[in-house]
Design a protein around this motif. Structure first.
Motif, PDB file in Angstrom:
ATOM      1  N   LEU A 320       0.826  -1.202   0.000  1.00  0.00           N
ATOM      2  CA  LEU A 320       0.000   0.000   0.000  1.00  0.00           C
ATOM      3  C   LEU A 320       0.865   1.258   0.000  1.00  0.00           C
ATOM      4  CD1 LEU A 320      -2.935  -0.876   2.446  1.00  0.00           C
ATOM      5  CD2 LEU A 320      -3.059  -0.542  -0.032  1.00  0.00           C
ATOM      6  N   TYR A 321       1.922   1.241   0.792  1.00  0.00           N
ATOM      7  CA  TYR A 321       2.861   2.367   0.816  1.00  0.00           C
ATOM      8  C   TYR A 321       3.458   2.579  -0.573  1.00  0.00           C
ATOM      9  CZ  TYR A 321       6.893   5.150   2.420  1.00  0.00           C
ATOM     10  OH  TYR A 321       7.833   6.136   2.602  1.00  0.00           O
ATOM     11  N   PHE A 322       3.909   1.504  -1.179  1.00  0.00           N
ATOM     12  CA  PHE A 322       4.532   1.571  -2.504  1.00  0.00           C
ATOM     13  C   PHE A 322       3.551   2.076  -3.560  1.00  0.00           C
ATOM     14  CE2 PHE A 322       5.772  -0.630  -6.499  1.00  0.00           C
ATOM     15  CZ  PHE A 322       7.056  -0.116  -6.652  1.00  0.00           C
ATOM     16  N   LEU A 323       2.309   1.664  -3.481  1.00  0.00           N
ATOM     17  CA  LEU A 323       1.315   2.023  -4.482  1.00  0.00           C
ATOM     18  C   LEU A 323       0.789   3.440  -4.289  1.00  0.00           C
ATOM     19  CD1 LEU A 323      -0.501   1.084  -6.852  1.00  0.00           C
ATOM     20  CD2 LEU A 323      -2.138   0.284  -5.137  1.00  0.00           C
ATOM     21  N   LEU A 324       0.406   3.779  -3.061  1.00  0.00           N
ATOM     22  CA  LEU A 324      -0.245   5.068  -2.819  1.00  0.00           C
ATOM     23  C   LEU A 324       0.697   6.245  -3.035  1.00  0.00           C
ATOM     24  CD1 LEU A 324      -2.462   4.252   0.300  1.00  0.00           C
ATOM     25  CD2 LEU A 324      -3.154   4.494  -2.091  1.00  0.00           C
ATOM     26  N   TRP A 325       1.934   6.128  -2.589  1.00  0.00           N
ATOM     27  CA  TRP A 325       2.878   7.219  -2.799  1.00  0.00           C
ATOM     28  C   TRP A 325       3.059   7.509  -4.289  1.00  0.00           C
ATOM     29  CZ3 TRP A 325       5.093  11.006  -0.170  1.00  0.00           C
ATOM     30  CH2 TRP A 325       5.165  10.934   1.229  1.00  0.00           C
ATOM     31  N   GLN A 326       3.156   6.483  -5.102  1.00  0.00           N
ATOM     32  CA  GLN A 326       3.382   6.698  -6.531  1.00  0.00           C
ATOM     33  C   GLN A 326       2.132   7.182  -7.249  1.00  0.00           C
ATOM     34  OE1 GLN A 326       6.566   3.927  -8.329  1.00  0.00           O
ATOM     35  NE2 GLN A 326       5.523   2.624  -6.860  1.00  0.00           N
ATOM     36  N   VAL A 327       0.985   6.621  -6.885  1.00  0.00           N
ATOM     37  CA  VAL A 327      -0.256   7.046  -7.548  1.00  0.00           C
ATOM     38  C   VAL A 327      -0.594   8.488  -7.192  1.00  0.00           C
ATOM     39  CG1 VAL A 327      -2.735   6.659  -7.675  1.00  0.00           C
ATOM     40  CG2 VAL A 327      -1.174   4.713  -7.752  1.00  0.00           C
ATOM     41  N   LEU A 328      -0.614   8.783  -5.896  1.00  0.00           N
ATOM     42  CA  LEU A 328      -0.958  10.142  -5.471  1.00  0.00           C
ATOM     43  C   LEU A 328       0.109  11.147  -5.897  1.00  0.00           C
ATOM     44  CD1 LEU A 328      -2.364   9.405  -1.889  1.00  0.00           C
ATOM     45  CD2 LEU A 328      -3.622   9.719  -4.027  1.00  0.00           C
ATOM     46  N   GLY A 329       1.387  10.765  -5.728  1.00  0.00           N
ATOM     47  CA  GLY A 329       2.455  11.657  -6.169  1.00  0.00           C
ATOM     48  C   GLY A 329       2.441  11.868  -7.668  1.00  0.00           C
ATOM     49  N   GLY A 330       2.177  10.801  -8.427  1.00  0.00           N
ATOM     50  CA  GLY A 330       2.116  10.923  -9.883  1.00  0.00           C
ATOM     51  C   GLY A 330       0.999  11.840 -10.335  1.00  0.00           C
ATOM     52  N   ILE A 331      -0.158  11.704  -9.709  1.00  0.00           N
ATOM     53  CA  ILE A 331      -1.285  12.577 -10.071  1.00  0.00           C
ATOM     54  C   ILE A 331      -0.965  14.029  -9.735  1.00  0.00           C
ATOM     55  CG2 ILE A 331      -3.683  13.132  -9.522  1.00  0.00           C
ATOM     56  CD1 ILE A 331      -4.154  10.137  -9.126  1.00  0.00           C
ATOM     57  N   GLY A 332      -0.367  14.245  -8.558  1.00  0.00           N
ATOM     58  CA  GLY A 332      -0.046  15.614  -8.156  1.00  0.00           C
ATOM     59  C   GLY A 332       0.962  16.273  -9.073  1.00  0.00           C
ATOM     60  N   VAL A 333       2.047  15.584  -9.391  1.00  0.00           N
ATOM     61  CA  VAL A 333       3.080  16.156 -10.257  1.00  0.00           C
ATOM     62  C   VAL A 333       2.574  16.300 -11.686  1.00  0.00           C
ATOM     63  CG1 VAL A 333       5.382  15.795 -11.216  1.00  0.00           C
ATOM     64  CG2 VAL A 333       4.937  15.288  -8.806  1.00  0.00           C
ATOM     65  N   ALA A 334       1.873  15.293 -12.180  1.00  0.00           N
ATOM     66  CA  ALA A 334       1.367  15.357 -13.554  1.00  0.00           C
ATOM     67  C   ALA A 334       0.376  16.501 -13.722  1.00  0.00           C
ATOM     68  CB  ALA A 334       0.715  14.025 -13.926  1.00  0.00           C
ATOM     69  N   ALA A 335      -0.497  16.702 -12.738  1.00  0.00           N
ATOM     70  CA  ALA A 335      -1.465  17.802 -12.823  1.00  0.00           C
ATOM     71  C   ALA A 335      -0.754  19.148 -12.834  1.00  0.00           C
ATOM     72  CB  ALA A 335      -2.445  17.718 -11.652  1.00  0.00           C
ATOM     73  N   TYR A 336       0.304  19.262 -12.042  1.00  0.00           N
ATOM     74  CA  TYR A 336       1.043  20.530 -12.017  1.00  0.00           C
ATOM     75  C   TYR A 336       1.710  20.805 -13.358  1.00  0.00           C
ATOM     76  CZ  TYR A 336       4.468  24.079 -10.775  1.00  0.00           C
ATOM     77  OH  TYR A 336       5.220  25.228 -10.755  1.00  0.00           O
ATOM     78  N   VAL A 337       2.369  19.784 -13.918  1.00  0.00           N
ATOM     79  CA  VAL A 337       3.040  19.983 -15.214  1.00  0.00           C
ATOM     80  C   VAL A 337       2.023  20.302 -16.295  1.00  0.00           C
ATOM     81  CG1 VAL A 337       4.436  18.843 -16.987  1.00  0.00           C
ATOM     82  CG2 VAL A 337       4.975  18.496 -14.566  1.00  0.00           C
ATOM     83  N   ALA A 338       0.904  19.602 -16.307  1.00  0.00           N
ATOM     84  CA  ALA A 338      -0.113  19.847 -17.330  1.00  0.00           C
ATOM     85  C   ALA A 338      -0.710  21.244 -17.209  1.00  0.00           C
ATOM     86  CB  ALA A 338      -1.221  18.797 -17.214  1.00  0.00           C
ATOM     87  N   ARG A 339      -0.779  21.765 -15.983  1.00  0.00           N
ATOM     88  CA  ARG A 339      -1.404  23.072 -15.778  1.00  0.00           C
ATOM     89  C   ARG A 339      -0.419  24.237 -15.933  1.00  0.00           C
ATOM     90  NH1 ARG A 339      -5.957  25.220 -13.466  1.00  0.00           N
ATOM     91  NH2 ARG A 339      -5.701  27.236 -12.412  1.00  0.00           N
ATOM     92  N   ASN A 340       0.829  24.045 -15.499  1.00  0.00           N
ATOM     93  CA  ASN A 340       1.763  25.166 -15.433  1.00  0.00           C
ATOM     94  C   ASN A 340       2.953  25.057 -16.387  1.00  0.00           C
ATOM     95  OD1 ASN A 340       0.710  26.648 -12.832  1.00  0.00           O
ATOM     96  ND2 ASN A 340       0.847  24.489 -12.265  1.00  0.00           N
ATOM     97  N   THR A 355       4.685  13.236 -18.902  1.00  0.00           N
ATOM     98  CA  THR A 355       5.945  13.784 -18.403  1.00  0.00           C
ATOM     99  C   THR A 355       5.932  13.913 -16.884  1.00  0.00           C
ATOM    100  OG1 THR A 355       6.229  15.051 -20.462  1.00  0.00           O
ATOM    101  CG2 THR A 355       7.525  15.744 -18.543  1.00  0.00           C
ATOM    102  N   GLY A 356       4.833  14.453 -16.338  1.00  0.00           N
ATOM    103  CA  GLY A 356       4.737  14.611 -14.894  1.00  0.00           C
ATOM    104  C   GLY A 356       4.685  13.283 -14.155  1.00  0.00           C
ATOM    105  N   PHE A 357       3.947  12.330 -14.711  1.00  0.00           N
ATOM    106  CA  PHE A 357       3.852  11.024 -14.052  1.00  0.00           C
ATOM    107  C   PHE A 357       5.201  10.312 -14.074  1.00  0.00           C
ATOM    108  CE2 PHE A 357       1.809   7.198 -12.618  1.00  0.00           C
ATOM    109  CZ  PHE A 357       0.655   7.664 -11.997  1.00  0.00           C
TER     110      PHE A 357
END
Length: 703
Positions: A320-340, A355-357
């Motif tokens: 769960l640690y391995f999965l959640l950190w990557q999924v949530l972190g990937g969504i957060g970084v990808a959304a930032y790159v796509a927006r900014n 690119t963000g993911f």
């Protein structure tokens, strides 16, 4: 001439954790390199040596690249994406946890099968006993109907047939779950005693010591049953369904018998609590690093059950640690790159979300690879991007043991009080008190705080070096003071394992680059030394032994004895750390030295043509980065890929070997409880270690 498998097996090397680890990384790298090379568009546009280099770099998390990843097609980028996760330290540890969990369960299944066969034998013997009881009863009825045929008859009582049959049936149902103690309790509550008749007509009573329904105490204590083997029976006590679900998956049969007797005598289903609260009291019998010794067979069984529950809990929390950190972190970084920063990604021919993911996954697994050619340079003033990426790098590597322990402590603290969560709380407590019996990168409290302190100190040195040594450096001063401070912190996090760069490394002051070389070389040392220092079989793994006292006591005792006897002081706790550091540095150094010498010889022509770019220092920097599996590089002029991208084929092959060897230097030693499968050999090793320590302590005391 034919050879049997046994003869062939004797010539094969022994399969160990390190052997399997090497086979996994080398095998996957070779297979995927062929796939990456064959899937190039246009065909074979990527040389095979570059395809091999990329797959090895992705699997080992070194992060170096000999071609720009943006020039690869989408399939090749996805392949590297999954190779980064497949080579992750956490991913490999998950596989180890699952294998050990299955080994525990297989061992338990064997014991349960033995117990089932034993029950069947007992049922068969009970059936024979019932037939014998009927025979004796019929004989008695015949004698009673003809009293004149009994000479000197003396009255004596046989227990009723119904009671005898009921008692034997009850014993047959419970089987091995009753010890002699529980049998005696059952006898005290029933107005009867089991006897067998002597010679008819004398009235002599002989205790039924050979009753098939009463297994011997010593034989009973060594048997184990799963909860579902007991609670599925219709004769099970009417405890609540919730209570039955919360029983541990591995419990001693005698504790079930005690609970059963309590229920039969009018008690409630909470007798397991008394057993559970005290069933680990024997854990006080340990020396340092949770090395248990002088345990009885029953205590070893209970210890195995506690370890199994801890490993089972880790098999849920770590994935769960391995999965959640990557999924949530990937969504957060990808959304930032796509927006900014969408324009930056599209200018490189990349999808912003992809690119963000890719950034997030590479950061969490500490790879440093980036499909964006400019790496993190376009994000020098992006506060959210730098903080998120930095947190992902810490969570996935250097601070992973710290974060994992904090999560377990938080779970235990937030867990509601009550009977329902009793065994869950108990498992968390065992895991926090004795982590190195269950997991490679989960440490005791003191070791965890030491690891956190080392992370703060080393990263602090890198941060200060970046800010001070690069004062008035045009490559750094171009960024305003506020973002520049955050850039220095981010680059400090990347130097130890992250692999990204926020500023062109070759543009930094030479002193900063030299500090980075040292930090990359020792990047893995805090975790490795902590792992080996907290190893249960520490002395056995190092081949040396020391006294059991704490550091202070050992130092004072050794100093006093040495001053009185004019002998060198005996090794203490600090001695082990020094020994490990010397051994690790000496072992690492010759690999790097040999690789640098070979590469310098191969690249001599390039050095003659361009001595600045192909300097010996740049070669050392690249080799240390590969061996430390970091990934930062001094690069090449007018190119975005790593410095090794301009090397010859042989030099790239040497660096591939360096990356694979460097990835394996952070592994636990072969004799480590957290990677060894449960067996009687481990218990014997603990007892032997305790005996050797005791003998050596007594020897030094008598001198």
């Amino acid at each position: 001439m034919t050879f049997s498998w046994g003869v062939m097996k004797s010539y094969l090397p022994r399969i160990r954790f390190l052997t399997v680890h090497y086979a996994y990384f080398i095998g996957v790298s070779l297979v995927t390199s062929a796939i990456l090379w064959g899937s190039s568009t246009p065909a074979y546009s990527v040389r095979y040596i570059d395809a091999l280099f990329l797959t090895v770099s992705a699997m080992t998390l070194a992060g170096l690249n000999t071609v720009n990843l943006s020039t690869l097609n989408t399939f090749q980028q996805i392949l590297l994406f999954f190779l980064i996760m497949a080579g992750s330290t956490i991913w490999v540890s998950i596989a180890v946890v699952l294998v050990r969990k299955r080994a525990f369960e297989k061992r338990f299944e064997e014991i349960v099968q033995e117990e089932t066969l034993r029950r069947k034998r007992l049922r068969k013997m009970s059936s024979i006993g019932r037939r014998m009881s009927w025979t004796r009863s019929l004989s008695r009825q015949t004698i009673d109907s003809q009293p004149d045929r009994i000479p000197n008859s003396t009255t004596f009582s046989l227990q009723p047939i119904k009671s005898r049959t009921k008692s034997l049936g009850q014993i047959s149902r419970n089987g091995s779950a009753h010890s002699r103690q529980s049998s005696q309790q059952a006898d005290d509550t029933q107005p009867m005693t089991r006897y067998q008749t002597g010679s008819v007509g004398t009235g002599e009573r002989i205790p039924d010591e050979a009753s098939p329904g009463e297994p011997d105490d010593e034989a009973t204590d060594a048997h184990i049953a799963f909860t579902h083997d007991v609670r599925d029976r219709p004769e099970e006590s009417p405890s609540s369904p919730v209570r039955r679900r919360m029983r541990p998956p591995y419990i001693n049969v005698q504790s079930m018998a005690a609970a059963q007797n309590g229920l039969e005598e009018g008690g409630h289903g909470g007798d397991f609590d008394g057993e559970a609260d005290s069933h680990l009291h024997f854990l006080r019998k340990f020396s340092r690093n949770s090395s248990f010794h002088h345990l009885s067979e029953r205590e070893r069984e209970r210890l195995g059950g506690a370890e199994y529950r801890a490993v089972s809990l880790l098999s849920i929390i770590v994935p769960l640690y391995f999965l959640l950190w990557q999924v949530l972190g990937g969504i957060g970084v990808a959304a930032y790159v796509a927006r900014n920063k969408a324009a930056v990604a599209r200018s490189n021919g990349l999808n912003p979300w992809w690119t963000g993911f890719f950034f997030a996954i590479s950061a969490f697994n500490n790879s440093g690879m980036s499909v964006l050619d400019a790496n993190m340079v376009p994000f020098q003033r992006s506060t959210y991007m730098l903080i998120t990426m930095g947190l992902l790098m810490l969570a996935g590597n250097t601070c992973y043991p710290v974060f994992l322990r904090w999560i377990l402590c938080a779970l235990r603290f937030l867990l509601p009080q009550g009977e329902y969560f009793h065994y869950f709380r108990e498992t968390l407590t065992f895991l926090l008190d004795h982590p190195r019996r269950c997991y490679t990168t989960l440490f005791p409290s003191a070791h965890t705080w030491w690891l956190l302190l080392s992370v703060l100190v080393l990263n602090g040195i890198d941060w200060v070096a970046y800010e001070i040594l690069n004062y008035n450096n045009p490559a750094v001063d171009i960024v305003p003071v506020g973002p520049r401070v955050l850039d220095g912190l981010f680059q400090a996090l990347c130097v130890r394992s992250g692999g990204f760069y926020i500023t062109n490394i070759s543009a930094l002051q030479i002193g900063t680059q030299m500090i980075y070389v040292v930090m990359m070389y020792i990047s893995v040392y805090p975790v490795v030394i902590t792992m080996r220092h907290s190893n249960i079989y520490e002395e056995r793994s190092l081949g040396i032994y020391a006294d059991d006292p704490t550091v202070g006591e050992a130092s004072e005792t050794s100093s006093l004895s040495s001053s009185l006897s004019h002998q060198p002081p005996s090794p203490g706790r600090l001695y082990f750390i020094k020994h490990q550091l010397r051994a690790q540095m000496a072992y690492d150094l010759w690999w790097i030295a040999l690789a640098v010498i070979i590469i310098c010889i191969v690249e001599a022509g390039q050095f003659t043509r361009d001595p600045i770019t192909y300097s010996a220092f740049n070669i050392i920097f690249e080799t240390v980065s590969a061996y430390g599996c970091v990934g930062i590089s001094t690069g090449l002029p007018n190119q975005f890929y790593s410095f090794s991208g301009g090397w010859r084929t042989l030099s790239k092959l040497v660096l591939c070997a360096v990356m694979i060897r460097g990835r394996h230097r952070a592994l636990p030693v072969a004799i480590d409880k957290a990677i060894m499968l449960p067996s009687e050999k481990l218990a014997k090793a603990e007892e032997e270690d305790a005996l050797i320590r005791m003998e050596r302590t007594m020897t030094r005391t008598t001198r």
